[in-house]
Structures are given as C-alpha cells and as structure tokens.
Write an enzyme that holds these catalytic residues in place. Structure first.
Site, PDB file in Angstrom:
ATOM      1  N   LYS A  43      -6.041 -10.189  -8.633  1.00 32.78           N
ATOM      2  CA  LYS A  43      -7.321 -10.535  -8.005  1.00 32.78           C
ATOM      3  C   LYS A  43      -8.351  -9.448  -8.301  1.00 32.78           C
ATOM      4  O   LYS A  43      -7.981  -8.293  -8.563  1.00 32.78           O
ATOM      5  CB  LYS A  43      -7.140 -10.735  -6.501  1.00 32.78           C
ATOM      6  CG  LYS A  43      -6.961  -9.487  -5.672  1.00 32.78           C
ATOM      7  CD  LYS A  43      -7.219  -9.792  -4.194  1.00 32.78           C
ATOM      8  CE  LYS A  43      -7.283  -8.485  -3.417  1.00 32.78           C
ATOM      9  NZ  LYS A  43      -7.740  -8.624  -2.058  1.00 32.78           N
ATOM     10  N   LYS A  86       0.832  -1.217   0.000  1.00 32.84           N
ATOM     11  CA  LYS A  86       0.000   0.000   0.000  1.00 32.84           C
ATOM     12  C   LYS A  86       0.860   1.259   0.000  1.00 32.84           C
ATOM     13  O   LYS A  86       0.447   2.290  -0.519  1.00 32.84           O
ATOM     14  CB  LYS A  86      -0.990  -0.011   1.167  1.00 32.84           C
ATOM     15  CG  LYS A  86      -2.019  -1.120   1.025  1.00 32.84           C
ATOM     16  CD  LYS A  86      -3.448  -0.712   1.297  1.00 32.84           C
ATOM     17  CE  LYS A  86      -4.401  -1.760   0.741  1.00 32.84           C
ATOM     18  NZ  LYS A  86      -5.735  -1.739   1.251  1.00 32.84           N
ATOM     19  N   LYS A 115     -11.836  -4.090  -5.331  1.00 30.86           N
ATOM     20  CA  LYS A 115     -12.715  -2.932  -5.392  1.00 30.86           C
ATOM     21  C   LYS A 115     -11.953  -1.640  -5.635  1.00 30.86           C
ATOM     22  O   LYS A 115     -12.547  -0.623  -5.977  1.00 30.86           O
ATOM     23  CB  LYS A 115     -13.572  -2.833  -4.129  1.00 30.86           C
ATOM     24  CG  LYS A 115     -12.808  -2.779  -2.817  1.00 30.86           C
ATOM     25  CD  LYS A 115     -13.765  -2.530  -1.650  1.00 30.86           C
ATOM     26  CE  LYS A 115     -13.653  -3.548  -0.536  1.00 30.86           C
ATOM     27  NZ  LYS A 115     -12.443  -3.433   0.279  1.00 30.86           N
TER      28      LYS A 115
END
Ligand code: ATP
Ligand code: LTN
Length: 336
Positions: free
Chosen positions: A202, A120, A205
């Site tokens: 993957k 991140k 969202k």
C-alpha cells in the site's frame, strides 16, 4: 440501546490520524476525503493522534511541524471546525487518563494478538516499547470518550476497533451502561491506493522510497514526475486487470480524483500508451491536490489563528471527554 445524539439525532462519528509523517494521497483518498463528506450527515469529531505517533521514535522539531501540518490539512480539506470538533489528541488529557483505566480491563493475551503490533515490532526491532503494545487501548479511549457510534477506519484498523468494542462491552457488563459500543464504518468506495513503485504494497507515508508515494503537500512538478516514473506492467493497454497491478492502481487513482468510472477511464485511454496515461493521472492528481496545498499554506502561515482553532477544538472536545471520563472513574469507585 439508542446510540444517537439526542440533541441533533445525528450519529456520532470519531476518527483520528497520526502525524507520523507527511500525509499521502492514500490517506486522502482512503480516509480524509471521506471524513470531509461525513460532516454533512453526522456529528463528527476528528483528531490528530499525536500521542499514538510517539510509539515510533520521532524527531521533536519534525513531530511538532507534522502536528501543525496535519491539523492544517484537516481544515484545508474543508472540515468545518465550528460544525465539527477538530483537535489535537495530546491537548485533551482525558485520553491518557482513560487509557490507563481501560488498560486495567484489557487482557495481555488479547493485546498480544494484534497484527499491527507484530508488524511494527518487526519493523522497529530496536524499539518494541510498551506504548506500541498498548496502542489499541489508547485508541479505545479516543473512541469511547466521545460516545462514538461510528468509526471510519481502513481494513488495517478493524482489529483495533474490535478491541475497543470488547473493552466497552466488558466494562458495561460490570458497571452498567457507561460506554457506547462503537461500530466500524468502512466506506463504500474507500479507494485502496498502492505504492507507485511496488503495487503489491500500500502507499504509505513511512515508505523510505519517496517516489513510491505522493504527499498531499507535494508540488505539481514533483507529482507529475513521480507519476511518470510509476511502475506499469507489460503490454500497453490501459485496462483494470489482476495481472496489471501497476496500471490498475493508476486507474483507481485517476477515477477517484476525477469521479469518472473505471469503464470511462478505459475508454478515454483506448489506443493511447502508458506515457499519455501516466501524464494525465499526474496532472489530474496535481489539480486535485493544488487547492488543498494552497489552503494549507495559508492556514499554517497564521500560527495565531490556528492556535485559536486548535485550542477551541480541544476545549470543545474536553467538555465531552471529561463527562465520560468522570462517569467511568465514579463507577470504578474513585473519589471525585
Ligand atoms: P504508516 O506508514 O505510518 O503506517 P500510513 O500512511 O500507512 O501510515 P495510517 O496513518 O495508518 O497510514 O492511516 C491513516 C488512515 O489512512 C487509515 O484510515 C488508513 O486506512 C488510510 N490509509 C493509509 N494508507 C492508505 C492507502 N494507501 N490507501 C487507502 N487508505 C489508506
Ligand atoms: N490507529 C489509527 C489512528 C487512530 C484512530 C483512533 C483511528 C488513533 N486513534 C481512533 C480511529 C479512531 C491509524 O493508525 N490509522
């Protein structure tokens, strides 16, 4: 040590989901569907992890609507708020309070090894905040407050669960038996759903390409259109194979929503092309998600009724959380 809930003799389960975007078909098939099933066997506590969501910058109005929507989806999935505890994390202040306490029993070095932090940080180089770094400590607080025996998580969260266990064991070694040491619960048939546009990734969202993912709340037409556009592989055979990641992903999805085995799916589409197959997957997913969307839309319309539910959930959660929190505070030496 016996980790079961003495009153019900059922194991305690806890899991949370971040309202950091619109929940996807991946979240549903990989996590939430399983949460719904677990309520029949375990004593379950489920939360909307809104405090975790602000480790990445969120727009206030959007965050608020995503918190409501995520809470409504949990109910729409059939998670019974009377049977289980369903709440919004920020409404139970013991989460942040215990997180501080636990952070003083967590080493900088062990946190620096967390792969999600590294990933991140790379993704948001302009906002590598301290909250992003200490994210797993807040997650440990979520888990330990409820004396959780089992924590259903995906592969990506296993490292965070290990830290929660390490912190619990470390604290217990100093102060005695305060925390239940949790175990990861990786579902047997937890489907891993991949991006419809790039099956090497993957379904997520936070993917900027909206055609790559299906939101649980997408309408029928959007769902079918996205599946029609899904990337497939060379050849024309509907078969599960390593060199057919796009088609294999669609088979996984079709099989998860219809309950059919991979072999049955392959047989069903023998001799048919990718076009027919993609349409069938789109329709099956649309059929599976439609009742959830319908229920969600009903729940979200009645804000008053929903408010009653999340307030009651927070009260129920806090009753348990407060006891654990004060026990830990007392052991450390605070004046209560
Ligand atoms: P983000 O894009 O913000 O990282 P995400 O959609 O990838 O979010 P998380 O919020 O981290 O997902 O995950 C919530 C839960 O859903 C986790 O238990 C995770 O394992 C599961 N999950 C997420 N994406 C998938 C997927 N594509 N397939 C299966 N399970 C998934
Ligand atoms: N980090 C998790 C969400 C999460 C969680 C938790 C999961 C927050 N607190 C406690 C299990 C237990 C995620 O991003 N999937």
């Amino acid at each position: 040590m016996c980790n079961t809930n003495e009153e019900t003799a059922k194991k305690r389960v806890l899991s949370c989901i971040q309202p950091s975007g619109l929940l996807t078909l991946g979240n549903y098939l990989g996590a939430l569907k399983n949460w719904t099933e677990m309520q029949y066997e375990f004593d379950c506590t489920y939360a909307v992890a809104d405090l975790h969501a602000i480790t990445v910058r969120q727009e206030p109005a959007k965050l608020r609507s995503q918190i409501y929507s995520t809470f409504a989806i949990l109910l729409a999935l059939g998670i019974d708020p009377d049977k289980n505890t369903v709440f919004i994390q920020s409404q139970v202040p013991e989460h942040t309070a215990l997180s501080w306490l636990l952070s003083c029993y967590t080493q900088f070095g062990e946190m620096s090894r967390m792969t999600q932090f590294k990933d991140k940080s790379k993704k948001h180089p302009d906002n590598i905040n301290v909250g992003l770094f200490s994210y797993p400590v807040l997650m440990a607080a979520d888990i330990l407050l409820y004396k959780s025996d089992l924590v259903p998580v995906g592969e990506d969260q296993k490292q965070h669960l290990e830290i929660a266990r390490d912190i619990a064991v470390r604290f217990n070694n100093i102060y005695g038996d305060v925390f239940t040491v949790p175990e990861a619960y990786i579902p047997k048939a937890g489907a891993r759903i991949r991006s419809l546009q790039d099956p090497s990734k993957k379904m997520s969202k936070s993917d900027d390409n909206v055609n790559a993912w299906i939101a649980i709340l997408d309408g029928r037409d959007d769902i079918i259109r996205k599946f029609k556009r899904a990337v497939t592989d060379s050849g024309s055979e509907v078969r599960m194979a390593e060199d057919k990641p796009g088609v294999s992903n669609l088979i996984t999805i079709y099989s998860a929503v219809t309950g059919k085995s991979t072999a049955d799916v392959e047989r069903e589409f023998e001799g048919k092309g990718y076009g027919d197959f993609k349409l069938a997957v789109g329709e099956a997913v649309a059929d599976a998600l439609a009742p959830i969307k319908q229920k969600h839309d009903e729940i979200i319309k009645d804000k008053k009724a929903m408010e009653q539910l999340y307030k009651a959930g927070a009260e129920k959660a806090e009753y348990v959380a407060r006891k654990t929190y004060f026990k830990a505070m007392k052991k450390v030496g605070f004046v209560l």
